[in-house]
Design a protein around this motif. Sequence first.
Motif, PDB file in Angstrom:
ATOM      1  N   HIS A  62      11.211  -3.992   0.446  1.00 23.38           N
ATOM      2  CA  HIS A  62      10.899  -2.678   0.289  1.00 23.38           C
ATOM      3  C   HIS A  62      10.232  -2.259  -1.048  1.00 23.38           C
ATOM      4  O   HIS A  62      10.401  -2.897  -2.120  1.00 23.38           O
ATOM      5  CB  HIS A  62      12.235  -2.058   0.236  1.00 23.38           C
ATOM      6  CG  HIS A  62      12.155  -0.425   0.588  1.00 23.38           C
ATOM      7  ND1 HIS A  62      11.942   0.459  -0.467  1.00 23.38           N
ATOM      8  CD2 HIS A  62      12.086   0.293   1.803  1.00 23.38           C
ATOM      9  CE1 HIS A  62      12.086   1.596   0.236  1.00 23.38           C
ATOM     10  NE2 HIS A  62      12.138   1.573   1.486  1.00 23.38           N
ATOM     11  N   GLN A  63       9.584  -1.161  -1.115  1.00 17.78           N
ATOM     12  CA  GLN A  63       8.850  -0.715  -2.428  1.00 17.78           C
ATOM     13  C   GLN A  63       9.853  -0.724  -3.384  1.00 17.78           C
ATOM     14  O   GLN A  63       9.662  -0.882  -4.639  1.00 17.78           O
ATOM     15  CB  GLN A  63       8.203   0.803  -2.144  1.00 17.78           C
ATOM     16  CG  GLN A  63       6.872   0.595  -1.297  1.00 17.78           C
ATOM     17  CD  GLN A  63       6.228   2.043  -0.944  1.00 17.78           C
ATOM     18  OE1 GLN A  63       6.626   2.986  -1.714  1.00 17.78           O
ATOM     19  NE2 GLN A  63       5.493   2.155  -0.130  1.00 17.78           N
ATOM     20  N   HIS A  64      11.067  -0.017  -3.226  1.00 19.58           N
ATOM     21  CA  HIS A  64      12.135   0.127  -4.237  1.00 19.58           C
ATOM     22  C   HIS A  64      12.401  -1.116  -4.739  1.00 19.58           C
ATOM     23  O   HIS A  64      12.691  -1.087  -6.246  1.00 19.58           O
ATOM     24  CB  HIS A  64      13.279   0.749  -3.636  1.00 19.58           C
ATOM     25  CG  HIS A  64      14.274   1.202  -4.684  1.00 19.58           C
ATOM     26  ND1 HIS A  64      15.346   0.110  -4.774  1.00 19.58           N
ATOM     27  CD2 HIS A  64      14.530   2.237  -5.326  1.00 19.58           C
ATOM     28  CE1 HIS A  64      16.308   0.821  -5.679  1.00 19.58           C
ATOM     29  NE2 HIS A  64      15.629   2.033  -6.101  1.00 19.58           N
ATOM     30  N   THR A  65      12.481  -2.218  -4.111  1.00 25.14           N
ATOM     31  CA  THR A  65      12.920  -3.642  -4.749  1.00 25.14           C
ATOM     32  C   THR A  65      11.817  -4.056  -5.615  1.00 25.14           C
ATOM     33  O   THR A  65      12.286  -4.681  -6.784  1.00 25.14           O
ATOM     34  CB  THR A  65      13.110  -4.492  -3.554  1.00 25.14           C
ATOM     35  OG1 THR A  65      14.127  -3.915  -2.677  1.00 25.14           O
ATOM     36  CG2 THR A  65      13.505  -5.916  -3.887  1.00 25.14           C
ATOM     37  N   VAL A  66      10.407  -3.936  -5.161  1.00 32.21           N
ATOM     38  CA  VAL A  66       9.338  -4.218  -5.984  1.00 32.21           C
ATOM     39  C   VAL A  66       9.318  -3.603  -7.176  1.00 32.21           C
ATOM     40  O   VAL A  66       9.066  -4.065  -8.366  1.00 32.21           O
ATOM     41  CB  VAL A  66       8.103  -4.099  -5.475  1.00 32.21           C
ATOM     42  CG1 VAL A  66       6.831  -4.544  -6.163  1.00 32.21           C
ATOM     43  CG2 VAL A  66       8.108  -4.924  -3.956  1.00 32.21           C
TER      44      VAL A  66
END
Length: 67
Positions: free
Chosen positions: A4-8
């Motif tokens: 997910h974008q949040h993880t990146v």
Amino acid sequence: MGCHQHTVRATLGRWQKQGLRGLGEAPGRGIKPKGKESDLDCVINCLKNKPKTYKSQQLAKNLKQER
């Protein structure tokens, strides 16, 4: 990469604030880290003192020799 974008964004933020140490596993759920703080120090010293491109196998071999 399947995450997910949040993880990146969170990972990049930790890297910017803490450098290589920010990329390690945070304490919490899941399998506990197998590496030690001294292992990371050894790898960082290797990268600083002998700057070149390393493969993970080369870093592992260097770590084994240092111990």
